[in-house]
Motif scaffolding. Structure first.
Motif, PDB file in Angstrom:
ATOM      1  N   HIS A 296       9.697   1.386  -7.862  1.00  0.00           N
ATOM      2  CA  HIS A 296       9.620   0.056  -8.497  1.00  0.00           C
ATOM      3  C   HIS A 296       8.680  -0.903  -7.774  1.00  0.00           C
ATOM      4  N   LEU A 297       8.282  -0.570  -6.553  1.00  0.00           N
ATOM      5  CA  LEU A 297       7.332  -1.386  -5.782  1.00  0.00           C
ATOM      6  C   LEU A 297       7.790  -2.835  -5.588  1.00  0.00           C
ATOM      7  N   MET A 298       9.104  -3.039  -5.612  1.00  0.00           N
ATOM      8  CA  MET A 298       9.594  -4.403  -5.388  1.00  0.00           C
ATOM      9  C   MET A 298       9.487  -4.732  -3.896  1.00  0.00           C
ATOM     10  N   PRO A 299       9.035  -5.957  -3.595  1.00  0.00           N
ATOM     11  CA  PRO A 299       8.840  -6.323  -2.188  1.00  0.00           C
ATOM     12  C   PRO A 299      10.161  -6.502  -1.441  1.00  0.00           C
ATOM     13  N   ASP A 300      10.169  -6.043  -0.194  1.00  0.00           N
ATOM     14  CA  ASP A 300      11.357  -6.183   0.657  1.00  0.00           C
ATOM     15  C   ASP A 300      11.375  -7.596   1.233  1.00  0.00           C
ATOM     16  N   PRO A 301      12.342  -8.418   0.825  1.00  0.00           N
ATOM     17  CA  PRO A 301      12.316  -9.834   1.242  1.00  0.00           C
ATOM     18  C   PRO A 301      12.561 -10.027   2.737  1.00  0.00           C
TER      19      PRO A 301
ATOM     20  N   MET B 161      -0.224 -14.846   2.887  1.00  0.00           N
ATOM     21  CA  MET B 161      -0.030 -14.917   1.443  1.00  0.00           C
ATOM     22  C   MET B 161       0.982 -13.824   1.083  1.00  0.00           C
ATOM     23  N   PRO B 162       2.266 -14.161   1.085  1.00  0.00           N
ATOM     24  CA  PRO B 162       3.259 -13.105   0.880  1.00  0.00           C
ATOM     25  C   PRO B 162       3.519 -12.802  -0.597  1.00  0.00           C
ATOM     26  N   TYR B 163       3.521 -11.512  -0.899  1.00  0.00           N
ATOM     27  CA  TYR B 163       3.872 -11.030  -2.237  1.00  0.00           C
ATOM     28  C   TYR B 163       5.385 -10.894  -2.279  1.00  0.00           C
ATOM     29  N   ILE B 164       6.031 -11.631  -3.190  1.00  0.00           N
ATOM     30  CA  ILE B 164       7.499 -11.688  -3.177  1.00  0.00           C
ATOM     31  C   ILE B 164       8.089 -11.555  -4.584  1.00  0.00           C
ATOM     32  N   SER B 165       9.368 -11.252  -4.604  1.00  0.00           N
ATOM     33  CA  SER B 165      10.106 -11.362  -5.854  1.00  0.00           C
ATOM     34  C   SER B 165      10.213 -12.854  -6.186  1.00  0.00           C
ATOM     35  N   PRO B 166      10.424 -13.169  -7.448  1.00  0.00           N
ATOM     36  CA  PRO B 166      10.462 -14.590  -7.826  1.00  0.00           C
ATOM     37  C   PRO B 166      11.772 -15.245  -7.398  1.00  0.00           C
ATOM     38  N   ASP B 167      11.921 -15.425  -6.112  1.00  0.00           N
ATOM     39  CA  ASP B 167      13.148 -15.963  -5.523  1.00  0.00           C
ATOM     40  C   ASP B 167      12.847 -17.333  -4.922  1.00  0.00           C
TER      41      ASP B 167
ATOM     42  N   MET C 153       3.357 -15.831  -3.276  1.00  0.00           N
ATOM     43  CA  MET C 153       2.821 -15.092  -4.420  1.00  0.00           C
ATOM     44  C   MET C 153       3.927 -14.298  -5.110  1.00  0.00           C
ATOM     45  N   PRO C 154       4.733 -15.005  -5.914  1.00  0.00           N
ATOM     46  CA  PRO C 154       5.788 -14.303  -6.645  1.00  0.00           C
ATOM     47  C   PRO C 154       5.206 -13.445  -7.769  1.00  0.00           C
ATOM     48  N   LEU C 155       5.908 -12.361  -8.051  1.00  0.00           N
ATOM     49  CA  LEU C 155       5.434 -11.454  -9.099  1.00  0.00           C
ATOM     50  C   LEU C 155       5.787 -12.004 -10.480  1.00  0.00           C
ATOM     51  N   GLY C 156       4.884 -11.753 -11.434  1.00  0.00           N
ATOM     52  CA  GLY C 156       5.179 -12.068 -12.834  1.00  0.00           C
ATOM     53  C   GLY C 156       6.104 -10.997 -13.386  1.00  0.00           C
ATOM     54  N   SER C 157       5.796  -9.757 -13.046  1.00  0.00           N
ATOM     55  CA  SER C 157       6.630  -8.585 -13.350  1.00  0.00           C
ATOM     56  C   SER C 157       6.155  -7.472 -12.418  1.00  0.00           C
ATOM     57  N   ALA C 158       6.719  -6.284 -12.552  1.00  0.00           N
ATOM     58  CA  ALA C 158       6.422  -5.209 -11.586  1.00  0.00           C
ATOM     59  C   ALA C 158       4.923  -4.893 -11.541  1.00  0.00           C
ATOM     60  N   ILE C 159       4.457  -4.527 -10.357  1.00  0.00           N
ATOM     61  CA  ILE C 159       3.041  -4.194 -10.136  1.00  0.00           C
ATOM     62  C   ILE C 159       2.571  -3.168 -11.165  1.00  0.00           C
ATOM     63  N   GLY C 160       1.472  -3.483 -11.809  1.00  0.00           N
ATOM     64  CA  GLY C 160       0.855  -2.521 -12.722  1.00  0.00           C
ATOM     65  C   GLY C 160       1.611  -2.286 -14.014  1.00  0.00           C
ATOM     66  N   SER C 161       2.696  -3.067 -14.235  1.00  0.00           N
ATOM     67  CA  SER C 161       3.530  -2.807 -15.422  1.00  0.00           C
ATOM     68  C   SER C 161       2.964  -3.445 -16.689  1.00  0.00           C
ATOM     69  N   GLY C 162       2.192  -4.496 -16.533  1.00  0.00           N
ATOM     70  CA  GLY C 162       1.684  -5.195 -17.712  1.00  0.00           C
ATOM     71  C   GLY C 162       2.773  -5.881 -18.523  1.00  0.00           C
TER      72      GLY C 162
ATOM     73  N   GLU D  56       2.400  -7.499   1.929  1.00  0.00           N
ATOM     74  CA  GLU D  56       2.923  -6.722   0.808  1.00  0.00           C
ATOM     75  C   GLU D  56       3.712  -5.567   1.409  1.00  0.00           C
ATOM     76  N   ILE D  57       5.017  -5.659   1.324  1.00  0.00           N
ATOM     77  CA  ILE D  57       5.875  -4.629   1.926  1.00  0.00           C
ATOM     78  C   ILE D  57       6.829  -4.121   0.854  1.00  0.00           C
ATOM     79  N   HIS D  58       6.524  -2.954   0.335  1.00  0.00           N
ATOM     80  CA  HIS D  58       7.425  -2.394  -0.682  1.00  0.00           C
ATOM     81  C   HIS D  58       7.811  -0.977  -0.305  1.00  0.00           C
ATOM     82  N   PRO D  59       9.068  -0.809   0.084  1.00  0.00           N
ATOM     83  CA  PRO D  59       9.512   0.490   0.580  1.00  0.00           C
ATOM     84  C   PRO D  59       9.747   1.533  -0.512  1.00  0.00           C
ATOM     85  N   ASN D  60       9.920   1.099  -1.746  1.00  0.00           N
ATOM     86  CA  ASN D  60      10.274   2.060  -2.794  1.00  0.00           C
ATOM     87  C   ASN D  60       9.140   2.221  -3.813  1.00  0.00           C
ATOM     88  N   PRO D  61       8.468   3.389  -3.809  1.00  0.00           N
ATOM     89  CA  PRO D  61       7.319   3.569  -4.704  1.00  0.00           C
ATOM     90  C   PRO D  61       7.691   3.610  -6.179  1.00  0.00           C
TER      91      PRO D  61
END
Lengths: 83, 259
Positions: B107-112, B130-136, B152-161, B100-105
């Protein structure tokens, strides 16, 4: 109680102290303290901790023999909640 | 039996639980139990002598049937994630690592790019990555090629619901992937977990939706049931969608009908 505190101060003065960086903060320890002494000092048996000295992992069996030196950077890490 | 297979590891539960944001360790442990989860994530943090209850390794390792999946959160580069993975494996003994590598707090989007590099190195070292990724879908395939145990692609942003905002992309990833696809992040309601499973996801990873609930253990149980329901529906096969109504009752021979 006062006497006990005074006694502790005398003992500490008779020991040469060193300063290490513990998780980025300065911490004083008696010279020739082992990493395991530091863990005892912070009140942990060390079983659920990872330890690094100067960026190198020190495994549990090596902690007793690992003597800390002035300026060492010690990191103590745990598993906390995370998603 | 219908099990989740991750490399050589088999799990009967398809719900993976995150342990962050619970108001207490006791509530978190109750939720883990109620969820039936066998894989739970944890994060590596500096020891704090004022917050000894932060140390979850002891209580979690005492729970039967739980495998830890440490994450590399806090890392913003591949090098940091690799270092965190090494320390985590030393401590947990678990081969699993959630990269899980997200440089920007913000939006917490993972750095591909960093994720790809960390995954390549860690997979070659024997980690079950088990990589956490954008749905790419392209990135997902590249991660499969370097030996990841899942994506492990995201459904939407972490914690956004915001649920399965990425559903269309997830469908492509699921169709193309030969390794398990696990939706990680963004789920809010158990129905979304069910939908992800109906779409053919192999598992879901849920944290905030359970931790932020008024009753985490009850919500964990709801997610467990929804995940199971969705999986069973997927296995049974959903009926084909039609743009027109198709009657379920006979439309002929009704009362009074002239023959």
């Amino acid at each position: 109680m006062q006497l006990k505190k005074r006694a502790k101060e005398i003992v500490q003065k008779s020991l040469k102290m060193i300063t290490i960086q513990l998780n980025g903060e300065p911490e004083s320890l008696p010279e020739a303290s082992a990493l395991s002494d530091l863990l005892a000092h912070i009140g942990s048996d060390g079983k659920t901790l990872a330890t690094l000295v100067n960026d190198q992992v020190v495994r549990p069996p090596e902690r007793t023999a690992h003597i800390l030196r002035e300026g060492d950077r010690v990191e103590i890490l745990v598993f906390a909640g995370g998603g | 039996m219908d099990h989740l297979q991750l490399a050589a590891h088999t799990f009967s539960s398809r719900l993976i639980l995150g342990t962050g944001k619970f108001s207490s360790a006791a509530l978190m442990l109750e939720a883990v139990k109620a969820s039936g989860a066998q894989l739970v994530t944890v994060a590596l943090r500096r020891f704090n002598r004022e917050q000894l209850e932060d140390d979850l390794f002891g209580p979690l390792s005492e729970m039967p049937g739980i495998t830890l999946m440490p994450n590399t959160s806090g890392a913003s580069t591949a090098a940091e994630a690799i270092k965190a993975a090494h320390i985590s494996r030393e401590l947990s003994g678990s081969p699993f690592i959630k990269v899980e590598i997200h440089p920007n707090p913000q939006h917490l989007m993972p750095d591909p790019i960093e994720t790809m590099e960390a995954a390549r190195v860690l997979a070659s070292e024997g980690f079950l990555v088990m990589p956490y990724i954008s749905p790419d879908p392209v990135l997902a395939k590249r991660l499969e090629d370097v030996g990841c145990a899942s994506v492990m692609p995201l459904g939407s942003a972490i914690g956004s619901g915001q649920g399965l905002a990425s559903a269309a992309m997830l469908s492509i990833i699921i169709r193309e992937s030969s390794i398990p696809v696990i939706v990680d992040a963004g789920l809010r309601a158990p129905s979304e977990a069910a939908r992800a499973m109906e779409m053919g996801c192999s598992a879901v990873l849920v944290n905030s939706a359970i931790a932020a609930s008024d009753n985490p253990a009850e919500m964990a149980a709801a997610f467990r049931d929804a995940t199971d329901a969705g999986r069973r529906a997927f296995k049974a096969g959903l009926m084909r969608e039609s743009s027109e109504a198709v009657a379920t009752s006979p439309l002929t021979s009704f009362l009074g009908e002239q023959s």
